[in-house]
Design a protein around this motif. Sequence first.
Motif, PDB file in Angstrom:
ATOM      1  N   LEU A  56      41.331  49.745  40.849  1.00 45.76           N
ATOM      2  CA  LEU A  56      41.732  48.747  39.870  1.00 45.76           C
ATOM      3  C   LEU A  56      43.170  48.301  40.095  1.00 45.76           C
ATOM      4  O   LEU A  56      43.493  47.110  39.984  1.00 45.76           O
ATOM      5  CB  LEU A  56      41.562  49.312  38.461  1.00 45.76           C
ATOM      6  CG  LEU A  56      41.945  48.391  37.302  1.00 45.76           C
ATOM      7  CD1 LEU A  56      41.142  47.101  37.355  1.00 45.76           C
ATOM      8  CD2 LEU A  56      41.740  49.091  35.969  1.00 45.76           C
ATOM      9  N   ALA A  57      44.039  49.242  40.433  1.00 43.84           N
ATOM     10  CA  ALA A  57      45.443  48.914  40.680  1.00 43.84           C
ATOM     11  C   ALA A  57      45.587  47.954  41.860  1.00 43.84           C
ATOM     12  O   ALA A  57      46.392  47.010  41.828  1.00 43.84           O
ATOM     13  CB  ALA A  57      46.244  50.184  40.926  1.00 43.84           C
ATOM     14  N   MET A  58      44.815  48.184  42.915  1.00 42.45           N
ATOM     15  CA  MET A  58      44.871  47.303  44.086  1.00 42.45           C
ATOM     16  C   MET A  58      44.388  45.898  43.736  1.00 42.45           C
ATOM     17  O   MET A  58      44.993  44.894  44.138  1.00 42.45           O
ATOM     18  CB  MET A  58      44.021  47.893  45.213  1.00 42.45           C
ATOM     19  CG  MET A  58      44.603  49.152  45.837  1.00 42.45           C
ATOM     20  SD  MET A  58      43.710  49.705  47.319  1.00 42.45           S
ATOM     21  CE  MET A  58      42.115  50.146  46.633  1.00 42.45           C
ATOM     22  N   GLU A  59      43.302  45.829  42.969  1.00 42.05           N
ATOM     23  CA  GLU A  59      42.763  44.520  42.595  1.00 42.05           C
ATOM     24  C   GLU A  59      43.679  43.801  41.607  1.00 42.05           C
ATOM     25  O   GLU A  59      43.796  42.572  41.638  1.00 42.05           O
ATOM     26  CB  GLU A  59      41.368  44.687  41.991  1.00 42.05           C
ATOM     27  CG  GLU A  59      40.300  45.087  42.985  1.00 42.05           C
ATOM     28  CD  GLU A  59      40.116  44.042  44.086  1.00 42.05           C
ATOM     29  OE1 GLU A  59      39.912  42.855  43.765  1.00 42.05           O
ATOM     30  OE2 GLU A  59      40.191  44.411  45.268  1.00 42.05           O
ATOM     31  N   ALA A 266      33.076  49.805  34.618  1.00 38.97           N
ATOM     32  CA  ALA A 266      32.814  48.444  34.140  1.00 38.97           C
ATOM     33  C   ALA A 266      33.936  47.489  34.521  1.00 38.97           C
ATOM     34  O   ALA A 266      33.692  46.333  34.917  1.00 38.97           O
ATOM     35  CB  ALA A 266      32.626  48.453  32.624  1.00 38.97           C
ATOM     36  N   ILE A 267      35.178  47.967  34.420  1.00 36.26           N
ATOM     37  CA  ILE A 267      36.323  47.112  34.762  1.00 36.26           C
ATOM     38  C   ILE A 267      36.370  46.849  36.262  1.00 36.26           C
ATOM     39  O   ILE A 267      36.558  45.709  36.713  1.00 36.26           O
ATOM     40  CB  ILE A 267      37.636  47.751  34.279  1.00 36.26           C
ATOM     41  CG1 ILE A 267      37.628  47.921  32.758  1.00 36.26           C
ATOM     42  CG2 ILE A 267      38.829  46.886  34.682  1.00 36.26           C
ATOM     43  CD1 ILE A 267      38.790  48.751  32.227  1.00 36.26           C
ATOM     44  N   VAL A 268      36.205  47.904  37.047  1.00 35.06           N
ATOM     45  CA  VAL A 268      36.198  47.756  38.510  1.00 35.06           C
ATOM     46  C   VAL A 268      35.100  46.793  38.940  1.00 35.06           C
ATOM     47  O   VAL A 268      35.320  45.894  39.764  1.00 35.06           O
ATOM     48  CB  VAL A 268      36.011  49.130  39.197  1.00 35.06           C
ATOM     49  CG1 VAL A 268      35.705  48.955  40.676  1.00 35.06           C
ATOM     50  CG2 VAL A 268      37.253  49.990  39.019  1.00 35.06           C
ATOM     51  N   GLU A 269      33.917  46.957  38.369  1.00 36.50           N
ATOM     52  CA  GLU A 269      32.790  46.096  38.718  1.00 36.50           C
ATOM     53  C   GLU A 269      33.102  44.626  38.424  1.00 36.50           C
ATOM     54  O   GLU A 269      32.872  43.743  39.264  1.00 36.50           O
ATOM     55  CB  GLU A 269      31.558  46.531  37.928  1.00 36.50           C
ATOM     56  CG  GLU A 269      30.311  45.677  38.188  1.00 36.50           C
ATOM     57  CD  GLU A 269      29.163  46.070  37.274  1.00 36.50           C
ATOM     58  OE1 GLU A 269      28.026  46.089  37.751  1.00 36.50           O
ATOM     59  OE2 GLU A 269      29.418  46.354  36.083  1.00 36.50           O
ATOM     60  N   ALA A 270      33.650  44.348  37.252  1.00 41.16           N
ATOM     61  CA  ALA A 270      33.933  42.965  36.852  1.00 41.16           C
ATOM     62  C   ALA A 270      34.991  42.329  37.748  1.00 41.16           C
ATOM     63  O   ALA A 270      34.857  41.163  38.159  1.00 41.16           O
ATOM     64  CB  ALA A 270      34.391  42.926  35.394  1.00 41.16           C
ATOM     65  N   VAL A 271      36.041  43.084  38.062  1.00 41.40           N
ATOM     66  CA  VAL A 271      37.118  42.539  38.885  1.00 41.40           C
ATOM     67  C   VAL A 271      36.655  42.335  40.325  1.00 41.40           C
ATOM     68  O   VAL A 271      36.982  41.322  40.958  1.00 41.40           O
ATOM     69  CB  VAL A 271      38.354  43.456  38.827  1.00 41.40           C
ATOM     70  CG1 VAL A 271      39.430  42.965  39.789  1.00 41.40           C
ATOM     71  CG2 VAL A 271      38.911  43.515  37.410  1.00 41.40           C
ATOM     72  N   GLU A 272      35.871  43.287  40.842  1.00 42.69           N
ATOM     73  CA  GLU A 272      35.380  43.160  42.213  1.00 42.69           C
ATOM     74  C   GLU A 272      34.494  41.929  42.371  1.00 42.69           C
ATOM     75  O   GLU A 272      34.488  41.287  43.421  1.00 42.69           O
ATOM     76  CB  GLU A 272      34.614  44.412  42.619  1.00 42.69           C
ATOM     77  CG  GLU A 272      35.463  45.672  42.776  1.00 42.69           C
ATOM     78  CD  GLU A 272      36.409  45.595  43.950  1.00 42.69           C
ATOM     79  OE1 GLU A 272      36.223  44.741  44.831  1.00 42.69           O
ATOM     80  OE2 GLU A 272      37.367  46.391  43.994  1.00 42.69           O
ATOM     81  N   LYS A 273      33.746  41.591  41.336  1.00 40.92           N
ATOM     82  CA  LYS A 273      32.848  40.433  41.401  1.00 40.92           C
ATOM     83  C   LYS A 273      33.606  39.111  41.515  1.00 40.92           C
ATOM     84  O   LYS A 273      33.031  38.087  41.888  1.00 40.92           O
ATOM     85  CB  LYS A 273      31.931  40.402  40.179  1.00 40.92           C
ATOM     86  CG  LYS A 273      30.796  41.416  40.234  1.00 40.92           C
ATOM     87  CD  LYS A 273      29.904  41.300  39.009  1.00 40.92           C
ATOM     88  CE  LYS A 273      28.734  42.258  39.079  1.00 40.92           C
ATOM     89  NZ  LYS A 273      27.856  42.176  37.874  1.00 40.92           N
ATOM     90  N   LEU A 274      34.888  39.129  41.173  1.00 40.73           N
ATOM     91  CA  LEU A 274      35.693  37.905  41.269  1.00 40.73           C
ATOM     92  C   LEU A 274      36.023  37.558  42.716  1.00 40.73           C
ATOM     93  O   LEU A 274      36.462  36.447  43.006  1.00 40.73           O
ATOM     94  CB  LEU A 274      36.994  38.060  40.473  1.00 40.73           C
ATOM     95  CG  LEU A 274      36.857  38.269  38.963  1.00 40.73           C
ATOM     96  CD1 LEU A 274      38.232  38.460  38.333  1.00 40.73           C
ATOM     97  CD2 LEU A 274      36.110  37.111  38.312  1.00 40.73           C
TER      98      LEU A 274
END
Length: 312
Positions: A56-59, A266-274
């Motif tokens: 998450l920090a990297m994204e 859930a947060i990682v999944e949402a950000v990765e989808k961007l």
Amino acid sequence: MARKEIVDAVKKYTDPFRVTNGKDFRLRDFDPGDTLGLKMGKQEAAQLLDRGSEWLAMEQDILYAQDSWSLLLVFQAMDAAGKDGTIKHVMSRVNPQGCDVISFKQPSDKEISHDFLWRHAKAVPERGRIGIFNRSYYEEVLVVRVHQELLEAQKIPPNLVGKNLWEERLADIARFEDYLTRQGVVILKFYLNVSYEEQKKRFMRRLDKPEKHWKFSASDVRERRYWDDYMQAYDDAIRATASEGAPWFVVPADTKWFTRLVVAAAIVEAVEKLDLEYPKVTSKQMKDLAAARQELEAEGSTGAKKHREEQK
């Protein structure tokens, strides 16, 4: 790990608890003690969470640099469900310069003189940032619904306070969230689903530990008397506002490590989808970078020495 692999890896933690269509939603269908059969020690759980926080920090760094999308995380729960601890642990690696946590307390006189969404709309994260609402506009269809005497302080014209008030407010919230998603705000809503029995245990632990007394209020116990009313209010709120663009996650909260794992996933999944990327450097910017490098290299040790002497 490639983005698709990450999304595929975390789906098993998010899909069982995601609500995007509230038509048949019932809160009692979700077990507060569920861990999907996973059994792990605190150290193993902490390592897995740390890995998610690192992703998450990297994204987040790319999100900030891209300056296009923003992320709004809404946390709702009964007292002692673990909102503060979850936010602290899941966001532990995130750069605080790109993240804001807003805890909405009792509204001020100025705030209460505006519409119920006013103070929350002002706090929506700007592009490139993450905003965390620790409680939110949903309190207006939860605590205010359970304690309807609070409506009197809102000075709403009496003829507008009808029998459909709560349905109208929920519809306003759904439209507000739909509007935000169409402006590039990614919304994730978390209901930390703690059981009645587990809440009592956590209250008792707070009473048993002097260093935890500051977290306890007699009003917390009084609110337990309205547990069924709150559950009905949450049922209606999630049913009316769950959508693909602004999903709810009904996260089991009786086991803290699992709560944090699901939220992080859930947060990682949402950000990765961007599918975020760092901004592309233009040809002009490349020329400027090359010129800057050339100037610094030409300066050499003589230039640095001269600067030190001038500073004396």
